[in-house]
Design a protein around this motif. Structure first.
Motif, PDB file in Angstrom:
ATOM      1  N   ALA A 150       0.846  -1.188   0.000  1.00 33.92           N
ATOM      2  CA  ALA A 150       0.000   0.000   0.000  1.00 33.92           C
ATOM      3  C   ALA A 150       0.881   1.237   0.000  1.00 33.92           C
ATOM      4  N   VAL A 151       0.716   2.072  -1.016  1.00 38.90           N
ATOM      5  CA  VAL A 151       1.383   3.367  -1.025  1.00 38.90           C
ATOM      6  C   VAL A 151       0.364   4.402  -0.554  1.00 38.90           C
ATOM      7  N   ILE A 152       0.791   5.278   0.309  1.00 38.50           N
ATOM      8  CA  ILE A 152      -0.119   6.242   0.926  1.00 38.50           C
ATOM      9  C   ILE A 152       0.472   7.646   0.811  1.00 38.50           C
ATOM     10  N   GLY A 153      -0.318   8.584   0.307  1.00 41.57           N
ATOM     11  CA  GLY A 153       0.121   9.967   0.221  1.00 41.57           C
ATOM     12  C   GLY A 153       0.688  10.382  -1.115  1.00 41.57           C
ATOM     13  N   THR A 154       0.898   9.435  -2.022  1.00 39.18           N
ATOM     14  CA  THR A 154       1.467   9.803  -3.322  1.00 39.18           C
ATOM     15  C   THR A 154       0.487  10.616  -4.163  1.00 39.18           C
ATOM     16  N   ASP A 155      -0.817  10.453  -3.902  1.00 41.34           N
ATOM     17  CA  ASP A 155      -1.800  11.241  -4.639  1.00 41.34           C
ATOM     18  C   ASP A 155      -1.839  12.688  -4.165  1.00 41.34           C
ATOM     19  N   THR A 156      -1.195  12.959  -3.042  1.00 46.78           N
ATOM     20  CA  THR A 156      -1.030  14.346  -2.592  1.00 46.78           C
ATOM     21  C   THR A 156       0.214  14.951  -3.239  1.00 46.78           C
ATOM     22  N   VAL A 157       1.262  14.147  -3.339  1.00 50.15           N
ATOM     23  CA  VAL A 157       2.506  14.588  -3.982  1.00 50.15           C
ATOM     24  C   VAL A 157       2.280  14.854  -5.467  1.00 50.15           C
ATOM     25  N   ALA A 158       1.568  13.942  -6.130  1.00 48.32           N
ATOM     26  CA  ALA A 158       1.296  14.066  -7.571  1.00 48.32           C
ATOM     27  C   ALA A 158      -0.134  13.613  -7.834  1.00 48.32           C
ATOM     28  N   PRO A 159      -1.102  14.515  -7.677  1.00 50.15           N
ATOM     29  CA  PRO A 159      -2.517  14.156  -7.853  1.00 50.15           C
ATOM     30  C   PRO A 159      -2.830  13.770  -9.293  1.00 50.15           C
ATOM     31  N   PRO A 160      -3.878  12.972  -9.501  1.00 50.21           N
ATOM     32  CA  PRO A 160      -4.289  12.615 -10.861  1.00 50.21           C
ATOM     33  C   PRO A 160      -4.559  13.864 -11.694  1.00 50.21           C
ATOM     34  N   GLY A 161      -4.012  13.889 -12.900  1.00 47.54           N
ATOM     35  CA  GLY A 161      -4.224  15.029 -13.785  1.00 47.54           C
ATOM     36  C   GLY A 161      -3.259  16.173 -13.584  1.00 47.54           C
ATOM     37  N   LYS A 162      -2.354  16.048 -12.605  1.00 51.67           N
ATOM     38  CA  LYS A 162      -1.379  17.099 -12.344  1.00 51.67           C
ATOM     39  C   LYS A 162       0.017  16.496 -12.237  1.00 51.67           C
ATOM     40  N   LYS A 163       1.026  17.301 -12.553  1.00 55.08           N
ATOM     41  CA  LYS A 163       2.403  16.835 -12.416  1.00 55.08           C
ATOM     42  C   LYS A 163       2.900  16.972 -10.981  1.00 55.08           C
ATOM     43  N   PHE A 164       2.442  18.023 -10.298  1.00 56.14           N
ATOM     44  CA  PHE A 164       2.902  18.267  -8.937  1.00 56.14           C
ATOM     45  C   PHE A 164       1.720  18.652  -8.052  1.00 56.14           C
ATOM     46  N   GLY A 165       1.823  18.289  -6.789  1.00 52.19           N
ATOM     47  CA  GLY A 165       0.791  18.629  -5.829  1.00 52.19           C
ATOM     48  C   GLY A 165       1.392  19.344  -4.630  1.00 52.19           C
ATOM     49  N   ARG A 166       1.062  18.848  -3.431  1.00 54.54           N
ATOM     50  CA  ARG A 166       1.570  19.446  -2.208  1.00 54.54           C
ATOM     51  C   ARG A 166       2.636  18.549  -1.580  1.00 54.54           C
ATOM     52  N   LEU A 167       3.508  19.172  -0.836  1.00 53.78           N
ATOM     53  CA  LEU A 167       4.568  18.435  -0.153  1.00 53.78           C
ATOM     54  C   LEU A 167       3.978  17.655   1.008  1.00 53.78           C
ATOM     55  N   THR A 168       4.237  16.368   1.050  1.00 49.37           N
ATOM     56  CA  THR A 168       3.795  15.533   2.160  1.00 49.37           C
ATOM     57  C   THR A 168       4.787  14.393   2.318  1.00 49.37           C
ATOM     58  N   ARG A 169       4.628  13.629   3.361  1.00 46.09           N
ATOM     59  CA  ARG A 169       5.535  12.508   3.598  1.00 46.09           C
ATOM     60  C   ARG A 169       4.817  11.206   3.257  1.00 46.09           C
ATOM     61  N   PRO A 170       5.054  10.651   2.072  1.00 45.98           N
ATOM     62  CA  PRO A 170       4.377   9.410   1.692  1.00 45.98           C
ATOM     63  C   PRO A 170       4.907   8.215   2.481  1.00 45.98           C
ATOM     64  N   SER A 171       4.102   7.194   2.537  1.00 47.48           N
ATOM     65  CA  SER A 171       4.538   5.979   3.219  1.00 47.48           C
ATOM     66  C   SER A 171       4.227   4.761   2.359  1.00 47.48           C
ATOM     67  N   VAL A 172       4.984   3.702   2.577  1.00 45.61           N
ATOM     68  CA  VAL A 172       4.806   2.445   1.854  1.00 45.61           C
ATOM     69  C   VAL A 172       4.703   1.330   2.884  1.00 45.61           C
ATOM     70  N   ARG A 173       3.621   0.563   2.797  1.00 45.13           N
ATOM     71  CA  ARG A 173       3.400  -0.540   3.730  1.00 45.13           C
ATOM     72  C   ARG A 173       3.443  -1.868   2.984  1.00 45.13           C
ATOM     73  N   PHE A 174       4.229  -2.801   3.489  1.00 49.77           N
ATOM     74  CA  PHE A 174       4.350  -4.122   2.892  1.00 49.77           C
ATOM     75  C   PHE A 174       3.679  -5.137   3.818  1.00 49.77           C
ATOM     76  N   GLY A 175       2.793  -5.950   3.242  1.00 53.63           N
ATOM     77  CA  GLY A 175       2.106  -6.961   4.030  1.00 53.63           C
ATOM     78  C   GLY A 175       2.809  -8.306   3.966  1.00 53.63           C
ATOM     79  N   ALA A 176       2.298  -9.251   4.729  1.00 49.39           N
ATOM     80  CA  ALA A 176       2.860 -10.605   4.751  1.00 49.39           C
ATOM     81  C   ALA A 176       2.664 -11.275   3.389  1.00 49.39           C
ATOM     82  N   PRO A 177       3.644 -12.043   2.941  1.00 54.53           N
ATOM     83  CA  PRO A 177       3.535 -12.723   1.640  1.00 54.53           C
ATOM     84  C   PRO A 177       2.327 -13.653   1.581  1.00 54.53           C
TER      85      PRO A 177
END
Length: 239
Positions: A150-177
């Motif tokens: 799960a990637v979280i916050g990337t749609d704030t960094v680069a929203p759909p339809g735009k090249k750049f958005g707002r500065l935020t700290r995205p996170s990446v969560r990896f689940g059990a295989p």
């Protein structure tokens, strides 16, 4: 070598400095050997941040247009996507799915990590949409584990339809295989493929906390555009 140049010297340090991405569950990603990383898809920046937090290389398939440009711009684009671990695939032809599957198998056959977005396209509204069954077929035919991401916050960094958005700290969560070896030899059964895909999407939903919609993302996006046009049409006629 260009991949590691981008990640360790040119692009990676800048992204880490500016965005400081967080990562959880890194221990779920094997240190060696093949695995499928199945992720939600909020932004074009997803394929940048997810590999950034991993010590291993991650390869994806990308539309062939990125590799066929002409002139200096085309050469730069082609060099970047090749070096960034992208594999060209013609998505317009009838055999697009087969081509993507063959490319993925080649990556996994070398013992590497393959990244895939089961939704097939970016979410236009931040919701999680129905997964396509290619990820299930790939998992069953190769026998490698699927790691939900799960990637979280990337749609704030680069929203759909735009090249750049707002500065935020995205996170990446990896689940059990997830292990689907119990379905060996059953990749031709569409009910099995749907069941496996839904299990993968449920794991992604649990990690991302997104609202799930049992509709394909491309269809939902097209319906949203159609509704927007229907709302705008009376306004244009009135004016």
């Amino acid at each position: 070598m260009f991949y590691w140049f981008l990640k360790l010297i040119a692009l990676g340090p800048l992204l880490r400095l500016v965005f400081r991405p967080k990562a959880d569950g890194l221990d779920h990603v094997p240190g060696e050997g093949p695995a499928i990383l199945a992720s939600n898809h909020l932004s074009y920046a997803d394929w940048l941040f997810m590999p950034l937090v991993l010590p291993r290389r991650v390869s994806y398939v990308a539309k062939s247009e990125y590799f066929t440009g002409t002139g200096f711009k085309g050469w730069m684009q082609r060099t970047f996507f090749n070096g960034a671990g992208q594999i060209p695939i013609d998505r317009s032809g009838a055999n697009a799915a087969e081509g993507a599957l063959m490319s993925a198998k080649s990556v996994l056959g070398r013992g590497e990590l393959f990244g895939i977005f089961p939704e097939g396209t970016r979410s236009h509204d931040g919701k999680l949409y129905r997964g396509k069954t290619g990820v299930a077929r790939l998992a069953i035919e190769t026998g490698v584990p699927v790691i939900p991401v799960a990637v979280i916050g990337t749609d704030t960094v680069a929203p759909p339809g735009k090249k750049f958005g707002r500065l935020t700290r995205p996170s990446v969560r990896f689940g059990a295989p997830l292990d689907f070896s119990r379905y060996e030899g059953m990749s031709g059964d569409r009910y099995i493929l749907r069941s496996v895909t839904d299990e993968i999407m449920y794991a992604i939903m649990t990690l991302s906390d997104q609202e799930y919609v049992d509709v394909y993302a491309a269809r939902a996006k097209a319906d949203a555009k159609k509704s927007a046009r229907e709302v705008e049409e009376p306004t244009r006629k009135a004016s």
